[in-house]
Design a protein around this motif. Sequence first.
Motif, PDB file in Angstrom:
ATOM      1  N   PRO A 175      10.451  -0.647 -11.253  1.00 17.23           N
ATOM      2  CA  PRO A 175       9.506  -0.298 -11.068  1.00 17.23           C
ATOM      3  C   PRO A 175       8.378  -0.029 -12.647  1.00 17.23           C
ATOM      4  N   GLY A 176       7.355   0.243 -12.379  1.00 23.66           N
ATOM      5  CA  GLY A 176       6.057  -0.412 -13.043  1.00 23.66           C
ATOM      6  C   GLY A 176       6.291  -1.911 -13.338  1.00 23.66           C
ATOM      7  N   THR A 177       6.734  -2.570 -12.834  1.00 23.82           N
ATOM      8  CA  THR A 177       7.236  -4.241 -12.878  1.00 23.82           C
ATOM      9  C   THR A 177       6.804  -4.896 -11.906  1.00 23.82           C
ATOM     10  N   GLU A 205       4.451  13.030  -0.744  1.00 21.78           N
ATOM     11  CA  GLU A 205       5.427  13.427   0.783  1.00 21.78           C
ATOM     12  C   GLU A 205       6.527  12.559   0.149  1.00 21.78           C
ATOM     13  N   TYR A 206       6.085  10.608  -0.453  1.00 18.20           N
ATOM     14  CA  TYR A 206       6.017   9.759  -0.243  1.00 18.20           C
ATOM     15  C   TYR A 206       7.514  10.241  -1.371  1.00 18.20           C
ATOM     16  N   ARG A 207       6.458  10.553  -2.855  1.00 18.90           N
ATOM     17  CA  ARG A 207       7.806  10.559  -4.260  1.00 18.90           C
ATOM     18  C   ARG A 207       9.419  11.278  -3.196  1.00 18.90           C
ATOM     19  N   MET A 217      -4.354  -0.645   1.993  1.00 15.34           N
ATOM     20  CA  MET A 217      -3.305  -1.177   1.730  1.00 15.34           C
ATOM     21  C   MET A 217      -2.679  -0.207   0.449  1.00 15.34           C
ATOM     22  N   ARG A 218      -1.534  -0.407   0.575  1.00 13.85           N
ATOM     23  CA  ARG A 218      -0.672   0.348  -0.098  1.00 13.85           C
ATOM     24  C   ARG A 218      -0.944   2.297   0.568  1.00 13.85           C
ATOM     25  N   GLN A 219      -1.651   2.610   1.466  1.00 12.22           N
ATOM     26  CA  GLN A 219      -1.375   4.028   1.607  1.00 12.22           C
ATOM     27  C   GLN A 219      -0.700   4.379   1.376  1.00 12.22           C
ATOM     28  N   ALA A 220       0.716   3.920   2.273  1.00 15.19           N
ATOM     29  CA  ALA A 220       1.844   4.291   2.063  1.00 15.19           C
ATOM     30  C   ALA A 220       3.377   4.005   0.743  1.00 15.19           C
ATOM     31  N   GLY A 221       3.093   4.874  -0.019  1.00 15.66           N
ATOM     32  CA  GLY A 221       3.654   4.616  -2.115  1.00 15.66           C
ATOM     33  C   GLY A 221       3.127   6.168  -2.297  1.00 15.66           C
ATOM     34  N   ARG A 222       2.857   5.957  -4.163  1.00 12.33           N
ATOM     35  CA  ARG A 222       3.009   6.543  -5.009  1.00 12.33           C
ATOM     36  C   ARG A 222       2.198   6.959  -4.707  1.00 12.33           C
ATOM     37  N   SER A 223       0.421   7.751  -4.535  1.00 15.18           N
ATOM     38  CA  SER A 223      -0.167   7.985  -4.178  1.00 15.18           C
ATOM     39  C   SER A 223      -0.100   9.624  -3.294  1.00 15.18           C
ATOM     40  N   GLY A 244     -10.705  -3.313  -1.205  1.00 17.45           N
ATOM     41  CA  GLY A 244     -10.505  -4.225  -1.740  1.00 17.45           C
ATOM     42  C   GLY A 244      -9.114  -4.896  -2.028  1.00 17.45           C
ATOM     43  N   HIS A 245      -7.687  -3.058  -2.241  1.00 16.17           N
ATOM     44  CA  HIS A 245      -7.192  -4.081  -2.644  1.00 16.17           C
ATOM     45  C   HIS A 245      -6.574  -2.688  -2.899  1.00 16.17           C
ATOM     46  N   GLY A 246      -4.891  -2.440  -3.072  1.00 19.45           N
ATOM     47  CA  GLY A 246      -3.738  -1.318  -2.779  1.00 19.45           C
ATOM     48  C   GLY A 246      -4.663   0.164  -3.121  1.00 19.45           C
ATOM     49  N   ASP A 285      -1.519 -13.596   0.727  1.00 21.31           N
ATOM     50  CA  ASP A 285      -1.640 -14.112  -0.511  1.00 21.31           C
ATOM     51  C   ASP A 285      -2.060 -13.512  -1.569  1.00 21.31           C
ATOM     52  N   SER A 286      -1.460 -12.316  -2.007  1.00 22.69           N
ATOM     53  CA  SER A 286      -1.808 -11.608  -3.678  1.00 22.69           C
ATOM     54  C   SER A 286      -2.770 -12.133  -4.653  1.00 22.69           C
ATOM     55  N   TRP A 287      -2.288 -12.967  -4.805  1.00 23.54           N
ATOM     56  CA  TRP A 287      -2.699 -14.148  -5.666  1.00 23.54           C
ATOM     57  C   TRP A 287      -3.260 -15.323  -5.890  1.00 23.54           C
ATOM     58  N   VAL A 346      10.618  12.296  -0.810  1.00 22.69           N
ATOM     59  CA  VAL A 346      11.855  11.273  -0.849  1.00 22.69           C
ATOM     60  C   VAL A 346      12.370   9.878  -0.746  1.00 22.69           C
ATOM     61  N   ARG A 347      11.246   9.635  -1.708  1.00 19.03           N
ATOM     62  CA  ARG A 347      12.381   8.695  -2.618  1.00 19.03           C
ATOM     63  C   ARG A 347      13.168   8.930  -3.960  1.00 19.03           C
ATOM     64  N   GLU A 348      12.743   9.838  -4.073  1.00 17.15           N
ATOM     65  CA  GLU A 348      13.654  10.518  -5.572  1.00 17.15           C
ATOM     66  C   GLU A 348      14.950   9.836  -5.221  1.00 17.15           C
ATOM     67  N   PHE A 363       6.223   0.605   6.113  1.00 11.48           N
ATOM     68  CA  PHE A 363       7.106   0.288   5.060  1.00 11.48           C
ATOM     69  C   PHE A 363       7.815  -0.549   4.284  1.00 11.48           C
ATOM     70  N   SER A 364       7.266  -1.815   3.277  1.00 22.28           N
ATOM     71  CA  SER A 364       9.116  -2.339   3.568  1.00 22.28           C
ATOM     72  C   SER A 364       7.933  -3.383   2.057  1.00 22.28           C
ATOM     73  N   ASP A 365       8.000  -4.328   1.919  1.00 17.37           N
ATOM     74  CA  ASP A 365       7.764  -4.970   0.384  1.00 17.37           C
ATOM     75  C   ASP A 365       7.816  -6.645   1.087  1.00 17.37           C
ATOM     76  N   ILE A 366       6.674  -7.603  -0.036  1.00 15.86           N
ATOM     77  CA  ILE A 366       6.874  -8.733   0.496  1.00 15.86           C
ATOM     78  C   ILE A 366       8.290  -9.433   0.229  1.00 15.86           C
TER      79      ILE A 366
HETATM   80  C1  LIG Z   1       1.274  -8.241  -4.186  1.00 17.74           C
HETATM   81  C2  LIG Z   1       2.658  -7.939  -3.170  1.00 17.74           C
HETATM   82  C3  LIG Z   1       3.457  -7.110  -3.508  1.00 17.74           C
HETATM   83  N1  LIG Z   1       4.575  -6.225  -2.868  1.00 17.74           N
HETATM   84  C4  LIG Z   1       3.393  -6.163  -1.224  1.00 17.74           C
HETATM   85  C5  LIG Z   1       2.419  -7.420  -2.152  1.00 17.74           C
HETATM   86  C6  LIG Z   1       1.097  -7.456  -1.564  1.00 17.74           C
HETATM   87  C7  LIG Z   1       0.251  -6.642  -1.465  1.00 17.74           C
HETATM   88  C8  LIG Z   1      -0.200  -6.778  -3.138  1.00 17.74           C
HETATM   89  O1  LIG Z   1      -1.239  -7.347  -3.090  1.00 17.74           O
HETATM   90  O2  LIG Z   1      -0.530  -5.428  -2.977  1.00 17.74           O
HETATM   91  C9  LIG Z   1       3.287  -5.652  -0.291  1.00 17.74           C
HETATM   92  C10 LIG Z   1       3.847  -4.269   0.099  1.00 17.74           C
HETATM   93  N2  LIG Z   1       4.386  -3.411  -1.046  1.00 17.74           N
HETATM   94  C11 LIG Z   1       4.733  -2.503  -0.445  1.00 17.74           C
HETATM   95  C12 LIG Z   1       3.552  -2.163   0.681  1.00 17.74           C
HETATM   96  C13 LIG Z   1       3.846  -0.678   1.057  1.00 17.74           C
HETATM   97  C14 LIG Z   1       2.926  -0.930   2.423  1.00 17.74           C
HETATM   98  C15 LIG Z   1       1.407  -0.062   2.470  1.00 17.74           C
HETATM   99  O3  LIG Z   1       1.053  -0.754   2.237  1.00 17.74           O
HETATM  100  O4  LIG Z   1       1.642   0.841   2.169  1.00 17.74           O
HETATM  101  C16 LIG Z   1       3.539  -3.992   0.966  1.00 17.74           C
HETATM  102  C17 LIG Z   1       2.280  -3.968   1.901  1.00 17.74           C
HETATM  103  C18 LIG Z   1       5.265  -1.079  -0.962  1.00 17.74           C
HETATM  104  C19 LIG Z   1       5.669  -1.267  -2.417  1.00 17.74           C
HETATM  105  N3  LIG Z   1       6.272  -1.877  -3.412  1.00 17.74           N
HETATM  106  C20 LIG Z   1       6.268  -1.426  -4.074  1.00 17.74           C
HETATM  107  C21 LIG Z   1       5.819  -0.470  -4.651  1.00 17.74           C
HETATM  108  C22 LIG Z   1       5.895   0.601  -5.495  1.00 17.74           C
HETATM  109  C23 LIG Z   1       7.061   1.027  -5.711  1.00 17.74           C
HETATM  110  C24 LIG Z   1       8.254   2.372  -6.062  1.00 17.74           C
HETATM  111  O5  LIG Z   1       7.615   3.109  -4.792  1.00 17.74           O
HETATM  112  O6  LIG Z   1       8.851   2.267  -7.582  1.00 17.74           O
HETATM  113  C25 LIG Z   1       5.503   0.020  -3.295  1.00 17.74           C
HETATM  114  C26 LIG Z   1       5.088   1.598  -2.676  1.00 17.74           C
HETATM  115  C27 LIG Z   1       6.597  -2.348  -5.443  1.00 17.74           C
HETATM  116  C28 LIG Z   1       5.871  -3.421  -5.821  1.00 17.74           C
HETATM  117  N4  LIG Z   1       5.832  -4.623  -4.914  1.00 17.74           N
HETATM  118  C29 LIG Z   1       5.727  -5.272  -5.603  1.00 17.74           C
HETATM  119  C30 LIG Z   1       4.427  -5.161  -6.656  1.00 17.74           C
HETATM  120  C31 LIG Z   1       3.387  -5.627  -7.668  1.00 17.74           C
HETATM  121  C32 LIG Z   1       4.767  -3.404  -6.199  1.00 17.74           C
HETATM  122  C33 LIG Z   1       4.293  -2.172  -8.308  1.00 17.74           C
HETATM  123  C34 LIG Z   1       5.348  -2.729  -8.831  1.00 17.74           C
HETATM  124  C35 LIG Z   1       5.019  -1.168  -9.552  1.00 17.74           C
HETATM  125  O7  LIG Z   1       3.620  -0.908  -9.939  1.00 17.74           O
HETATM  126  O8  LIG Z   1       6.052  -0.649  -9.627  1.00 17.74           O
HETATM  127  C36 LIG Z   1       4.932  -7.263  -4.637  1.00 17.74           C
END
Ligand SMILES: Cc1c2[nH]c(c1CCC(=O)O)Cc1[nH]c(c(CCC(=O)O)c1C)Cc1[nH]c(c(CCC(=O)O)c1C)Cc1[nH]c(c(C)c1CCC(=O)O)C2
Length: 354
Positions: free
Chosen positions: A104-106, A47-49, A38-44, A331-333, A217-219, A51-53, A86-89
């Motif tokens: 960002p960060g929230t 190359e993600y950081r 979970m969250r394999q695509a993203g800030r870790s 167990g989570h992202g 249903d994260s929460w 293209v998101r610049e 890659f998307s968001d809920i």
């Molecule tokens: C609760 C929830 C959200 N979003 C998501 C959930 C359910 C999963 C979980 O429980 O973590 C789902 C989600 N959001 C994102 C994905 C991408 C796919 C993946 O898993 O690789 C997935 C599956 C990208 C994202 N969604 C978000 C990012 C970070 C934004 C960035 O890169 O600037 C990514 C890569 C933003 C986001 N969106 C949300 C949060 C809590 C955050 C983090 C805020 C932060 O810490 O900056 C709501």
Amino acid sequence: MTPSTPDLAATSADPLADSPFLQACRGGTPRHTPVWFMRQAGRSLPEYRAVREGVAMLDSCFRTDLVVEITMQPVRRHGVDAAIFFSDIVVPLKAIGVDLDIVPGTGPVVAEPIRAREQLDQLRPVEDGDVEPITAAVRELVRELGSTPLIGFAGAPFTLASYLVEGGPSRDHRLTKQLMHGDPDLWHDLAGRLALIARDFLRQQVEAGASAVQLFDSWAGALSLADYQEFVAPHSRTVLEGVTDLGVPRIHFGVGTGELLHEMGQVGADVVGVDWRVPLDEAVDRIGPDRAVQGNLDPTLLFAPTEVVHAHAARVIEQGKAAPGHVFNLGHGVLPPTDPDALTRLVDFVHGHG
Ligand SMILES: Cc1c2[nH]c(c1CCC(=O)O)Cc1[nH]c(c(CCC(=O)O)c1C)Cc1[nH]c(c(CCC(=O)O)c1C)Cc1[nH]c(c(C)c1CCC(=O)O)C2
């Protein structure tokens, strides 16, 4: 068929027929334990950081080119057994015009939190035109991914409702629970609308080619079992049973859901995602013998020495054997400061071990 006729089944062979991920979701025993994060695509990923610049998070989710590139990055780098789109809920809510942003960060922040019936009308169904750049990305990804399946996803009604009612992330979900208990009719109308939005968003992704879905249903772990059963389960069931006819495996995940695992398996899930708090063999006792499981290495363990990570991963794989199918995951992202090489080493370990 005459001997000279090409064998249609062989020429149009399903590239996903041997997918370890899909086999495990269906309760089979694949050649190796499948793994994705979970969250394999993203800030870790650097190359993600890159293209998101300069591109805001929600803008990136509506740009087909970026969705495709960012989804592919962890597949190329780690060799995981599945891609997650890659998307968001909150993307389907944005797509129907709800005024929200991802800070960002929230996390998601909603301009006008929902507290009254008059505000429900904005939660209309998601139409195909609303998500065209997204379904275009799914179609392109499925071509590019070949034998690696794509997981589509949506946020479950409770988790989406919490963001909409609280106006942003919440530790105690106080206003959401206040609405549930104080105005159950309004709660059920709200959750019912969110269920249709999540269901249709999942259907659009599968119809465009996604071969599994995960409902986050994260929460939900913030709820008692009784409240989950009364206020949440019927709506999550609408989502998951609303995609049954599409025939793809349905994964259902939440954090801190030890007391809810059985119920979460009963609302239409084929695979139950488990966080790191409950060992997988114990989780299987709670869920029952007829569901696959996904999980559940503590994401903070990736900051430990490699041999410690791998010892824990070996235990997860062992405990996962209690289920008819096991998809290895965290167990989570993935936490943003995680060393991506630690993830690649973990994929190799799981493949070599299971
Ligand atoms: C609760 C929830 C959200 N979003 C998501 C959930 C359910 C999963 C979980 O429980 O973590 C789902 C989600 N959001 C994102 C994905 C991408 C796919 C993946 O898993 O690789 C997935 C599956 C990208 C994202 N969604 C978000 C990012 C970070 C934004 C960035 O890169 O600037 C990514 C890569 C933003 C986001 N969106 C949300 C949060 C809590 C955050 C983090 C805020 C932060 O810490 O900056 C709501």
